[in-house]
Enzyme design. Sequence first.
Site, PDB file in Angstrom:
ATOM      1  N   GLU A 140       0.748  -1.224  -0.096  1.00  0.00           N
ATOM      2  CA  GLU A 140      -0.025  -0.012  -0.017  1.00  0.00           C
ATOM      3  C   GLU A 140       0.916   1.198   0.103  1.00  0.00           C
ATOM      4  O   GLU A 140       0.243   2.341  -0.715  1.00  0.00           O
ATOM      5  CB  GLU A 140      -0.964   0.075   1.123  1.00  0.00           C
ATOM      6  CG  GLU A 140      -2.118  -0.983   0.925  1.00  0.00           C
ATOM      7  CD  GLU A 140      -2.915  -1.029   2.299  1.00  0.00           C
ATOM      8  OE1 GLU A 140      -4.026  -1.680   2.234  1.00  0.00           O
ATOM      9  OE2 GLU A 140      -2.687  -0.669   3.284  1.00  0.00           O
ATOM     10  N   HIS A 173      -9.608  -0.206   0.745  1.00  0.00           N
ATOM     11  CA  HIS A 173     -10.254  -1.129   1.794  1.00  0.00           C
ATOM     12  C   HIS A 173     -11.736  -1.214   1.907  1.00  0.00           C
ATOM     13  O   HIS A 173     -12.240  -2.049   2.749  1.00  0.00           O
ATOM     14  CB  HIS A 173      -9.977  -0.074   3.165  1.00  0.00           C
ATOM     15  CG  HIS A 173      -8.541   0.092   3.350  1.00  0.00           C
ATOM     16  ND1 HIS A 173      -7.481   0.863   2.930  1.00  0.00           N
ATOM     17  CD2 HIS A 173      -7.705  -0.811   4.141  1.00  0.00           C
ATOM     18  CE1 HIS A 173      -6.463   0.728   3.165  1.00  0.00           C
ATOM     19  NE2 HIS A 173      -6.460  -0.208   4.203  1.00  0.00           N
TER      20      HIS A 173
END
Length: 226
Positions: A140, A173
Amino acid sequence: MKREYKIVLLTYLIMQLSSPVGVPFTYYLLNGLGFSGKDLESRSLSLWLLFSFSAAFIVTLYCLRREMRFRSQKAASFPVSAFWASAGVFLALFGQLAAARIEMLFGVEPGSENTREIIGMIEKAPAIFLVAAVFGPILEEVVFRKIIFGTCMQRLGFFPSALISSLFFSAAHMEFEHLLLYTAIGFAFCYVYRKTNRILVPIFSHVSMNVIAILSQLDPKIFSMF
């Protein structure tokens, strides 16, 4: 954008979208090897996540192998980087807390379903800890801070670049009710990356934050499984 960056982005996207195909394939493979039981589905999901994240991690390291050999002249010194790496944890936690308070004013329930699912998977398959606490945060930070934020910074200022990066980070997410919360965390990591020009700094902050979040919610008995 560099060719290597495009490959990393494509790899990350494929990894994120691979579960609908990869999990049934893993289930079929395990079943064919004689494994059975009511927890076979959860095992299949855990194994696929471990495989897909590990594969994406290896591809990312390979694509960035040349960049890792050189230190940017703009990079902060080790003491400064160490300070911001530690500060990044507290900035992210503070941003998360502040965002959660604001979300509650709009009726958003506290707590993350995503985190609860991860905790459940770790309790069944402790190896998933590596995905949630190591591979995931590293990927990420490379994707959302180094590539997206870094590329936007070449044409835009800090705030627009951090906003774009953090919104993508939040969307990844898949908890859109916590859009503000993840965006606040993303801003914190963008800030420490900008202050140091070292991607290892937000990586350390992100990994540390995830480790704290996971360990604080895990059943202590899980450690006997390692």
